[in-house]
Design a protein around this motif. Sequence first.
Motif, PDB file in Angstrom:
ATOM      1  N   VAL A  59       0.859  -1.182   0.000  1.00  0.00           N
ATOM      2  CA  VAL A  59       0.000   0.000   0.000  1.00  0.00           C
ATOM      3  C   VAL A  59       0.891   1.226   0.000  1.00  0.00           C
ATOM      4  N   GLN A  60       0.651   2.112  -0.946  1.00  0.00           N
ATOM      5  CA  GLN A  60       1.377   3.374  -1.032  1.00  0.00           C
ATOM      6  C   GLN A  60       0.472   4.502  -0.553  1.00  0.00           C
ATOM      7  N   ARG A  61       1.026   5.357   0.322  1.00  0.00           N
ATOM      8  CA  ARG A  61       0.305   6.564   0.746  1.00  0.00           C
ATOM      9  C   ARG A  61       1.148   7.782   0.414  1.00  0.00           C
ATOM     10  N   MET A  62       0.554   8.710  -0.295  1.00  0.00           N
ATOM     11  CA  MET A  62       1.241   9.951  -0.643  1.00  0.00           C
ATOM     12  C   MET A  62       0.387  11.117  -0.166  1.00  0.00           C
ATOM     13  N   LEU A 106      -9.641  -9.254   7.713  1.00  0.00           N
ATOM     14  CA  LEU A 106      -9.523  -7.869   7.287  1.00  0.00           C
ATOM     15  C   LEU A 106      -8.267  -7.271   7.917  1.00  0.00           C
ATOM     16  N   HIS A 107      -7.337  -6.827   7.074  1.00  0.00           N
ATOM     17  CA  HIS A 107      -6.066  -6.284   7.546  1.00  0.00           C
ATOM     18  C   HIS A 107      -6.132  -4.759   7.546  1.00  0.00           C
ATOM     19  N   LEU A 108      -5.806  -4.144   8.664  1.00  0.00           N
ATOM     20  CA  LEU A 108      -5.747  -2.690   8.748  1.00  0.00           C
ATOM     21  C   LEU A 108      -4.520  -2.205   7.980  1.00  0.00           C
ATOM     22  N   VAL A 109      -4.746  -1.402   6.928  1.00  0.00           N
ATOM     23  CA  VAL A 109      -3.628  -0.975   6.089  1.00  0.00           C
ATOM     24  C   VAL A 109      -3.400   0.535   6.117  1.00  0.00           C
ATOM     25  N   ALA A 110      -4.396   1.318   6.548  1.00  0.00           N
ATOM     26  CA  ALA A 110      -4.224   2.766   6.629  1.00  0.00           C
ATOM     27  C   ALA A 110      -5.132   3.313   7.724  1.00  0.00           C
ATOM     28  N   THR A 111      -4.586   4.222   8.537  1.00  0.00           N
ATOM     29  CA  THR A 111      -5.362   4.836   9.604  1.00  0.00           C
ATOM     30  C   THR A 111      -4.692   6.124  10.039  1.00  0.00           C
ATOM     31  N   LYS A 112      -5.432   6.968  10.740  1.00  0.00           N
ATOM     32  CA  LYS A 112      -4.910   8.280  11.123  1.00  0.00           C
ATOM     33  C   LYS A 112      -3.714   8.186  12.053  1.00  0.00           C
ATOM     34  N   LYS A 148      -1.549   2.951  13.573  1.00  0.00           N
ATOM     35  CA  LYS A 148      -1.402   1.850  14.528  1.00  0.00           C
ATOM     36  C   LYS A 148      -1.279   0.504  13.833  1.00  0.00           C
ATOM     37  N   ASN A 149      -0.714  -0.444  14.548  1.00  0.00           N
ATOM     38  CA  ASN A 149      -0.536  -1.821  14.066  1.00  0.00           C
ATOM     39  C   ASN A 149       0.213  -1.891  12.741  1.00  0.00           C
ATOM     40  N   GLY A 150       1.085  -0.923  12.512  1.00  0.00           N
ATOM     41  CA  GLY A 150       1.906  -0.950  11.313  1.00  0.00           C
ATOM     42  C   GLY A 150       1.245  -0.428  10.057  1.00  0.00           C
ATOM     43  N   ALA A 151       0.045   0.135  10.173  1.00  0.00           N
ATOM     44  CA  ALA A 151      -0.649   0.692   9.012  1.00  0.00           C
ATOM     45  C   ALA A 151       0.051   1.973   8.542  1.00  0.00           C
ATOM     46  N   VAL A 152      -0.154   2.323   7.268  1.00  0.00           N
ATOM     47  CA  VAL A 152       0.335   3.618   6.810  1.00  0.00           C
ATOM     48  C   VAL A 152      -0.530   4.705   7.448  1.00  0.00           C
ATOM     49  N   THR A 153       0.050   5.882   7.613  1.00  0.00           N
ATOM     50  CA  THR A 153      -0.623   6.982   8.305  1.00  0.00           C
ATOM     51  C   THR A 153      -1.314   7.897   7.303  1.00  0.00           C
ATOM     52  N   VAL A 154      -2.603   8.114   7.503  1.00  0.00           N
ATOM     53  CA  VAL A 154      -3.408   8.985   6.653  1.00  0.00           C
ATOM     54  C   VAL A 154      -3.883  10.164   7.487  1.00  0.00           C
ATOM     55  N   HIS A 155      -3.823  11.351   6.921  1.00  0.00           N
ATOM     56  CA  HIS A 155      -4.206  12.557   7.658  1.00  0.00           C
ATOM     57  C   HIS A 155      -5.722  12.792   7.546  1.00  0.00           C
ATOM     58  N   GLN A 156      -6.458  11.846   8.101  1.00  0.00           N
ATOM     59  CA  GLN A 156      -7.924  11.926   8.130  1.00  0.00           C
ATOM     60  C   GLN A 156      -8.419  10.831   9.072  1.00  0.00           C
ATOM     61  N   ASP A 157      -9.602  11.043   9.640  1.00  0.00           N
ATOM     62  CA  ASP A 157     -10.174  10.090  10.587  1.00  0.00           C
ATOM     63  C   ASP A 157     -10.833   8.931   9.821  1.00  0.00           C
ATOM     64  N   ALA A 172     -10.241   4.475   8.837  1.00  0.00           N
ATOM     65  CA  ALA A 172      -9.496   3.224   8.956  1.00  0.00           C
ATOM     66  C   ALA A 172      -9.794   2.429   7.693  1.00  0.00           C
ATOM     67  N   LEU A 173      -8.758   2.070   6.967  1.00  0.00           N
ATOM     68  CA  LEU A 173      -8.912   1.322   5.725  1.00  0.00           C
ATOM     69  C   LEU A 173      -8.417  -0.101   5.933  1.00  0.00           C
ATOM     70  N   TYR A 174      -9.269  -1.062   5.589  1.00  0.00           N
ATOM     71  CA  TYR A 174      -8.942  -2.477   5.706  1.00  0.00           C
ATOM     72  C   TYR A 174      -8.924  -3.109   4.320  1.00  0.00           C
ATOM     73  N   ALA A 175      -8.032  -4.061   4.120  1.00  0.00           N
ATOM     74  CA  ALA A 175      -7.991  -4.861   2.897  1.00  0.00           C
ATOM     75  C   ALA A 175      -8.094  -6.329   3.283  1.00  0.00           C
ATOM     76  N   GLY A 176      -8.800  -7.088   2.455  1.00  0.00           N
ATOM     77  CA  GLY A 176      -8.946  -8.492   2.778  1.00  0.00           C
ATOM     78  C   GLY A 176      -9.190  -9.350   1.557  1.00  0.00           C
ATOM     79  N   VAL A 177      -8.753 -10.596   1.660  1.00  0.00           N
ATOM     80  CA  VAL A 177      -9.053 -11.628   0.674  1.00  0.00           C
ATOM     81  C   VAL A 177      -9.918 -12.676   1.365  1.00  0.00           C
ATOM     82  N   LEU A 178     -11.058 -12.964   0.776  1.00  0.00           N
ATOM     83  CA  LEU A 178     -11.941 -14.000   1.294  1.00  0.00           C
ATOM     84  C   LEU A 178     -12.068 -15.093   0.242  1.00  0.00           C
TER      85      LEU A 178
END
Length: 232
Positions: free
Chosen positions: A90-93, A144-150, A153-162, A164-170
Motif C-alpha cells: 500500500v502506497q500513501r502519498m 480484514l487487515h488494517l492498512v491505513a489509519t490516522k 497503529k498496528n503498522g498501518a500507513v498513516t493517513v491525515h484523516q479520521d 481506517a482502511l482495511y484490505a482483505g481476501v476471502l
Amino acid sequence: MIKIRKSADRGHANHGWLDTYHTFSFANYYDPDYMGFRSLRVINEDWVQPGQGFGTHGHRDMEIITYVLDGALEHKDNIGNGSIIQPGEVQRMSAGTGILHSEFNQSPQEAVHLLQIWILPDTSGLQPSYEQKNFPVQKDPGTLHLVATKDGKNGAVTVHQDIALYAGVLHSGDSTTYHINPQRHAWLQVARGGIQVNGTSLDTGDGVAISEESSLHLKAVEDAELLLFDLA
C-alpha cells in the motif's frame, strides 16, 4: 442503510494506454449524486498498459493511496522517493503544499491493475510525505487487515484523516463480521470476486455506501478481494 453503486454505473474512459473506471466524479466524468462519500473522494480502477504510465504531474492537499491488484507500478516523485509498488503493498502519498510524481508500468507485456484512492485530508498545507508498506493480505485470507489509519497503529500507513482502511481476501465460503461504531459510516469496494454484505450481493467493481448499520457480515460467494473504509 446500504446503497449500492453498481460497477456498470461507474464513469468509464479508455485512453488506449489507460482503461479507467470512476466510482465518483473525476476528470471529465461528472455525476452530482456521486461526488464522493464522507472524506472519500476518489476510487478509480485503472489498467495501465505495458510500457505506459502517468507522466509527471502535481497534486495539492490530498491523501492518495495506491493499491495494486496485478502487475507492478513504478513510482517517482520530487521529494526523493522511487519505488516499485506490487500486490500486497500500500502506497500513501500526502500531497500537502504540493508534490510532483509519476507512475509507470515498466513491464513490456503485462498491464498493471490498480485502485487509486483519494481522501480529503483533515488539515490543509501539510508537508508533502510518502509511505509504502507490505501487508499479508494474500497470505492471510479470511481476515480484514488494517492498512491505513490516522494514527498509523498496528503498522498501518498513516493517513491525515479520521479513517481506517482495511484490505482483505476471502476465499469462497469464508465469512467475517466487522462492527461499526455509532455515528460512523463505511464504504465497501469489491476489487474482484463476489460477496454478500448483510445478505446483499455484490460483484467485481461494485461499491456500497453504508450508514446506520452496527455491523457488517461479509460472506464470499466466490474468491474475492475487497477494501473496507471506516469513515467519520
